[in-house]
Motif scaffolding. Structure first.
Motif, PDB file in Angstrom:
ATOM      1  N   ILE A  86       0.854  -1.189   0.000  1.00  0.00           N
ATOM      2  CA  ILE A  86       0.000   0.000   0.000  1.00  0.00           C
ATOM      3  C   ILE A  86       0.890   1.239   0.000  1.00  0.00           C
ATOM      4  O   ILE A  86       1.838   1.317   0.800  1.00  0.00           O
ATOM      5  CB  ILE A  86      -0.921   0.011   1.237  1.00  0.00           C
ATOM      6  CG1 ILE A  86      -1.815  -1.248   1.245  1.00  0.00           C
ATOM      7  CG2 ILE A  86      -1.774   1.269   1.281  1.00  0.00           C
ATOM      8  CD1 ILE A  86      -2.652  -1.392   2.496  1.00  0.00           C
ATOM      9  N   PRO A  87       0.622   2.218  -0.857  1.00  0.00           N
ATOM     10  CA  PRO A  87       1.471   3.417  -0.893  1.00  0.00           C
ATOM     11  C   PRO A  87       1.288   4.275   0.349  1.00  0.00           C
ATOM     12  O   PRO A  87       0.227   4.277   0.969  1.00  0.00           O
ATOM     13  CB  PRO A  87       0.984   4.156  -2.145  1.00  0.00           C
ATOM     14  CG  PRO A  87      -0.445   3.728  -2.299  1.00  0.00           C
ATOM     15  CD  PRO A  87      -0.478   2.290  -1.839  1.00  0.00           C
TER      16      PRO A  87
ATOM     17  N   ILE B 252       8.270   2.549  -4.136  1.00  0.00           N
ATOM     18  CA  ILE B 252       7.679   1.587  -3.200  1.00  0.00           C
ATOM     19  C   ILE B 252       8.552   0.335  -3.197  1.00  0.00           C
ATOM     20  O   ILE B 252       8.764  -0.287  -4.247  1.00  0.00           O
ATOM     21  CB  ILE B 252       6.238   1.249  -3.592  1.00  0.00           C
ATOM     22  CG1 ILE B 252       5.389   2.524  -3.591  1.00  0.00           C
ATOM     23  CG2 ILE B 252       5.646   0.205  -2.651  1.00  0.00           C
ATOM     24  CD1 ILE B 252       3.970   2.321  -4.081  1.00  0.00           C
ATOM     25  N   LYS B 253       9.043  -0.051  -2.016  1.00  0.00           N
ATOM     26  CA  LYS B 253       9.976  -1.167  -1.896  1.00  0.00           C
ATOM     27  C   LYS B 253       9.338  -2.356  -1.186  1.00  0.00           C
ATOM     28  O   LYS B 253       8.361  -2.204  -0.446  1.00  0.00           O
ATOM     29  CB  LYS B 253      11.227  -0.715  -1.130  1.00  0.00           C
ATOM     30  CG  LYS B 253      11.984   0.411  -1.823  1.00  0.00           C
ATOM     31  CD  LYS B 253      13.185   0.852  -0.995  1.00  0.00           C
ATOM     32  CE  LYS B 253      13.937   1.984  -1.680  1.00  0.00           C
ATOM     33  NZ  LYS B 253      15.105   2.430  -0.877  1.00  0.00           N
TER      34      LYS B 253
ATOM     35  N   PHE C 291       7.560  -0.458  -7.302  1.00  0.00           N
ATOM     36  CA  PHE C 291       6.792   0.503  -8.097  1.00  0.00           C
ATOM     37  C   PHE C 291       7.426   1.884  -7.976  1.00  0.00           C
ATOM     38  O   PHE C 291       8.040   2.216  -6.954  1.00  0.00           O
ATOM     39  CB  PHE C 291       5.334   0.586  -7.615  1.00  0.00           C
ATOM     40  CG  PHE C 291       4.575  -0.707  -7.741  1.00  0.00           C
ATOM     41  CD1 PHE C 291       3.977  -1.069  -8.937  1.00  0.00           C
ATOM     42  CD2 PHE C 291       4.449  -1.567  -6.658  1.00  0.00           C
ATOM     43  CE1 PHE C 291       3.270  -2.252  -9.055  1.00  0.00           C
ATOM     44  CE2 PHE C 291       3.754  -2.755  -6.759  1.00  0.00           C
ATOM     45  CZ  PHE C 291       3.164  -3.100  -7.965  1.00  0.00           C
ATOM     46  N   GLU C 292       7.216   2.673  -9.028  1.00  0.00           N
ATOM     47  CA  GLU C 292       7.648   4.072  -9.002  1.00  0.00           C
ATOM     48  C   GLU C 292       6.428   4.961  -9.184  1.00  0.00           C
ATOM     49  O   GLU C 292       5.611   4.757 -10.100  1.00  0.00           O
ATOM     50  CB  GLU C 292       8.662   4.346 -10.112  1.00  0.00           C
ATOM     51  CG  GLU C 292       9.178   5.782 -10.102  1.00  0.00           C
ATOM     52  CD  GLU C 292      10.183   6.063 -11.199  1.00  0.00           C
ATOM     53  OE1 GLU C 292      10.555   7.236 -11.373  1.00  0.00           O
ATOM     54  OE2 GLU C 292      10.582   5.102 -11.895  1.00  0.00           O
ATOM     55  N   LEU C 293       6.301   5.968  -8.314  1.00  0.00           N
ATOM     56  CA  LEU C 293       5.213   6.934  -8.389  1.00  0.00           C
ATOM     57  C   LEU C 293       5.720   8.253  -8.975  1.00  0.00           C
ATOM     58  O   LEU C 293       6.914   8.551  -8.928  1.00  0.00           O
ATOM     59  CB  LEU C 293       4.615   7.172  -6.999  1.00  0.00           C
ATOM     60  CG  LEU C 293       4.110   5.940  -6.234  1.00  0.00           C
ATOM     61  CD1 LEU C 293       3.538   6.356  -4.887  1.00  0.00           C
ATOM     62  CD2 LEU C 293       3.076   5.179  -7.048  1.00  0.00           C
ATOM     63  N   ASP C 294       4.812   9.033  -9.501  1.00  0.00           N
ATOM     64  CA  ASP C 294       5.151  10.360 -10.042  1.00  0.00           C
ATOM     65  C   ASP C 294       5.678  11.243  -8.905  1.00  0.00           C
ATOM     66  O   ASP C 294       5.003  11.440  -7.887  1.00  0.00           O
ATOM     67  CB  ASP C 294       3.904  10.990 -10.677  1.00  0.00           C
ATOM     68  CG  ASP C 294       4.202  12.320 -11.312  1.00  0.00           C
ATOM     69  OD1 ASP C 294       5.381  12.684 -11.433  1.00  0.00           O
ATOM     70  OD2 ASP C 294       3.234  13.015 -11.701  1.00  0.00           O
ATOM     71  N   LYS C 295       6.876  11.814  -9.099  1.00  0.00           N
ATOM     72  CA  LYS C 295       7.525  12.588  -8.043  1.00  0.00           C
ATOM     73  C   LYS C 295       7.273  14.083  -8.144  1.00  0.00           C
ATOM     74  O   LYS C 295       7.664  14.832  -7.235  1.00  0.00           O
ATOM     75  CB  LYS C 295       9.033  12.346  -8.083  1.00  0.00           C
ATOM     76  CG  LYS C 295       9.451  10.904  -7.859  1.00  0.00           C
ATOM     77  CD  LYS C 295      10.969  10.775  -7.939  1.00  0.00           C
ATOM     78  CE  LYS C 295      11.411   9.332  -7.749  1.00  0.00           C
ATOM     79  NZ  LYS C 295      12.875   9.184  -7.863  1.00  0.00           N
TER      80      LYS C 295
END
Length: 363
Positions: free
Chosen positions: A69-70, A162-163, A94-98
């Motif tokens: 969960i982010p 997200i790791k 996962f990679e989120l918009d920074k």
């Protein structure tokens, strides 16, 4: 009809008697045994530790399911793993918009600089006794608040990657790239911790081993007996035994926690497990053929000090590969008859052949 003389009959009788005597001299002793005492075999009872064999089919499940969960709200822009892969802890998933997170951090940084300048100015004026003590305290609090906001913005920016929170296998993603994920709400995927696994199995409510397992579960070891583990035996401990019968399966459910450090097994595998170190202390075991069931109950025949046959009522326990466990009625030194039981009756005198050794489960 030809008639024979009396002399002929006399000679014939003499010959028959002579031949009969010769036969008796040679074979008669075989039909006149001076001692007709029945011969029996016995085992001398000696209580000992009896090892019990217990094997069950089990299903392997992950010991821990972790929802990914982010911690920040942002747009999911990239998946960084192959679905179904085994990953180590802290592997990026996962990679989120920074962009918005960077903007928030820059804003917090600017606020921190302003708060720091304000605090330094008020601090100087306080020393000159130009401002009140309360104004100094407000400036100090604002500075600390701005500093905390900046640190939080930095942490949130790190959360854009997200790791994996643990070692394990990662499921497919529930969210496609380009969708917004909500902080502390959206379950992007799940992963399963596999360095330890759960082996789930069950006991029939009539399983004679169940009582022994319940009493000894804390000192037992569980071992996986399976071709999937050819180089290393996976072991563990029983962690749970239900107190009731499951309505769906009709069994009493149980779980064992297994050490799976080498990731030899996967969730979903079906294996055979053994429950080791299960035993009856100071137990008595005899051949099952020695047990006689009659109208007066279950008995065995023992030989007394006078070599007489004596019936003894016994209580039966578990039937094992080596024989029947006796839970009551026998004691050390009893001589239980194992062979020659046919036609025996109480108080009959018998002759004992060479005693057998009582079977032991731990041999």
């Amino acid at each position: 009809m030809q008639r024979f003389s009396p002399k002929f009959y006399i000679i014939t009788l003499v010959l028959i008697g002579f031949l009969g005597y010769q036969v008796w001299q040679k074979f008669g002793h075989k039909f006149m045994q001076p001692n007709m005492t029945p011969m029996v075999s016995i085992i001398a009872i000696q209580p000992d530790k009896i090892k019990l064999d217990a094997e069950y089919n089990a299903r392997i499940n992950a010991s821990q399911e972790v929802a990914i969960i982010p911690r920040v709200t942002a747009t999911l822009i990239k998946k960084l793993y192959n679905e179904g892969d085994f990953v180590k802890k802290d592997t990026p998933l996962f990679e989120l918009d920074k962009s918005e997170l960077i903007e928030a951090m820059n804003k917090a940084e600017a606020g921190l600089k302003l708060a720091q300048l304000s605090f330094q100015r008020v601090q100087k004026l306080t020393k000159q006794r130009v401002v009140s003590e309360s104004e100094f305290e407000n400036a100090d609090a604002s500075f600390k608040q701005a500093e905390a906001a900046y640190q939080l913005a930095k942490i949130n920016l790190d959360y854009a990657i997200i790791k994996a929170p643990c070692d394990g296998y990662v499921n497919s993603s529930n969210i496609d790239e380009g969708n917004i994920v909500q902080a502390h709400q959206t379950v992007i995927t799940k992963m399963y911790k596999t360095d330890t696994l759960s082996a789930e199995f069950g006991f029939s409510d009539k399983d004679p081993l169940l009582t022994y397992v319940q009493d000894q579960k804390d000192k037992m070891q569980v071992t996986v007996l399976d071709e999937k583990t050819p180089t290393k035996a996976l072991t563990g401990k029983i962690s749970y035994i239900a107190s009731n019968i499951d309505e769906k399966t009709g069994t009493i459910k149980a779980k064992a926690t297994l050490d799976n450090a080498g990731n030899i097994l996967k969730a979903g595998n079906f294996v055979r497990i053994s429950l080791d170190n299960l035993a009856v202390e100071n137990g008595i075991i005899i051949p099952d053929k020695s047990v006689i069931a009659g109208p007066m109950g279950t008995i065995v025949y023992v030989v007394t000090e006078e070599n007489k046959v004596s019936p003894k009522p016994v209580s039966l326990g578990l039937l094992t590969k080596k024989g029947r466990i006796i839970t009551g009625g026998l004691q050390a030194g009893d001589k239980v008859i194992t062979e020659g039981l046919i036609k025996l009756r109480p108080d009959m005198i018998v002759e004992i052949q060479k005693p057998e050794e009582a079977p032991k489960e731990n041999e």
